[in-house]
Structure formats: structure tokens, C-alpha cells
Design a protein around this motif. Structure first.
Motif, short mmCIF file in Angstrom:
data_model
loop_
_atom_site.label_atom_id
_atom_site.label_comp_id
_atom_site.label_asym_id
_atom_site.label_seq_id
_atom_site.Cartn_x
_atom_site.Cartn_y
_atom_site.Cartn_z
N LEU A 1 3.82 3.25 19.76
CA LEU A 1 4.01 3.89 18.46
C LEU A 1 3.88 2.87 17.34
O LEU A 1 3.20 3.11 16.33
N LYS A 2 4.51 1.72 17.51
CA LYS A 2 4.46 0.67 16.50
C LYS A 2 3.03 0.15 16.32
O LYS A 2 2.57 -0.04 15.19
N GLU A 3 2.32 -0.06 17.43
CA GLU A 3 0.94 -0.52 17.35
C GLU A 3 0.06 0.49 16.63
O GLU A 3 -0.76 0.12 15.78
N ASP A 4 0.22 1.77 16.96
CA ASP A 4 -0.59 2.81 16.33
C ASP A 4 -0.32 2.90 14.83
O ASP A 4 -1.25 3.04 14.03
N PHE A 5 0.95 2.81 14.45
CA PHE A 5 1.30 2.88 13.03
C PHE A 5 0.77 1.67 12.27
O PHE A 5 0.21 1.80 11.19
N ASN A 6 0.92 0.49 12.87
CA ASN A 6 0.42 -0.72 12.21
C ASN A 6 -1.10 -0.69 12.07
O ASN A 6 -1.63 -1.06 11.02
N ASN A 7 -1.80 -0.27 13.11
CA ASN A 7 -3.26 -0.19 13.05
C ASN A 7 -3.71 0.84 12.01
O ASN A 7 -4.67 0.59 11.27
N GLY A 8 -3.02 1.97 11.96
CA GLY A 8 -3.37 3.00 10.98
C GLY A 8 -3.18 2.53 9.55
O GLY A 8 -4.03 2.75 8.69
N THR A 9 -2.05 1.87 9.29
CA THR A 9 -1.80 1.39 7.93
C THR A 9 -2.75 0.26 7.55
O THR A 9 -3.21 0.19 6.41
N GLN A 10 -3.07 -0.60 8.50
CA GLN A 10 -4.00 -1.70 8.21
C GLN A 10 -5.39 -1.19 7.88
O GLN A 10 -6.04 -1.70 6.96
#
Length: 90
Positions: free
Chosen positions: A70-79
């Protein structure tokens, strides 16, 4: 439950920040870039909805792996949204 609640608040705060940046950039943008900025705004809203719904329905059994993904997906999406905002701002 308090940690889920705080996580949802943090996701909402970051998503609102991204959406606000999209709105501010669209006010100062040229006409041809406004379409792209509106798509970025919708992408930020959809990312928020996806992450919040995933937090609400945690996978039983593999909680640590679930939140790591979840954290990886959110970070990738925001980046990706921030990179596109930066490209359109130039």
C-alpha cells in the motif's frame, strides 16, 4: 483502529495537497495544459479513493506485506503526479 484512522487522515492530507497544487497550476497554466492538469486532478482523486478503500479492507493474514505494498503504491502514485506537474509547470 486508531492507526488506520491516522493513516487515512495522512492520505487525505497528502491527496488534498496534490489536488490543491493541480488547481493552482491550472489557474496559471496555458489553455493547452489545463486539460492535462484536470486529468492529474482526477488521477489524484482516484488515487485517494483507491488507497482509502484499501485501508478500510485490510487483507487478513499478510498485514505487514499488505501495508508495505500500500505504501509503495501510494508513493509511486504521488511521485508520478508530482513529476507530471513539474513537467507541465516548465
Amino acid at each position: 483502529m486508531a492507526s488506520r484512522r491516522n493513516l487515512k487522515k495522512n492520505v487525505n492530507y497528502i491527496s488534498d495537497l496534490i489536488a490543491g497544487l493541480c488547481i493552482v497550476e491550472s489557474m496559471n497554466a496555458k489553455d493547452e495544459n489545463r486539460e492535462e492538469l484536470s486529468k492529474l486532478f482526477l488521477q489524484a482523486v482516484n488515487l485517494r479513493q483507491d488507497i482509502i478503500s484499501r485501508i478500510s479492507h485490510t487483507e487478513p493474514g499478510n498485514v505487514k506485506g499488505f501495508y508495505k505494498k500500500l505504501k509503495e503504491d501510494f508513493n509511486n502514485g504521488t511521485q508520478t503526479i508530482f513529476k507530471k506537474l513539474e513537467e507541465l509547470g516548465k
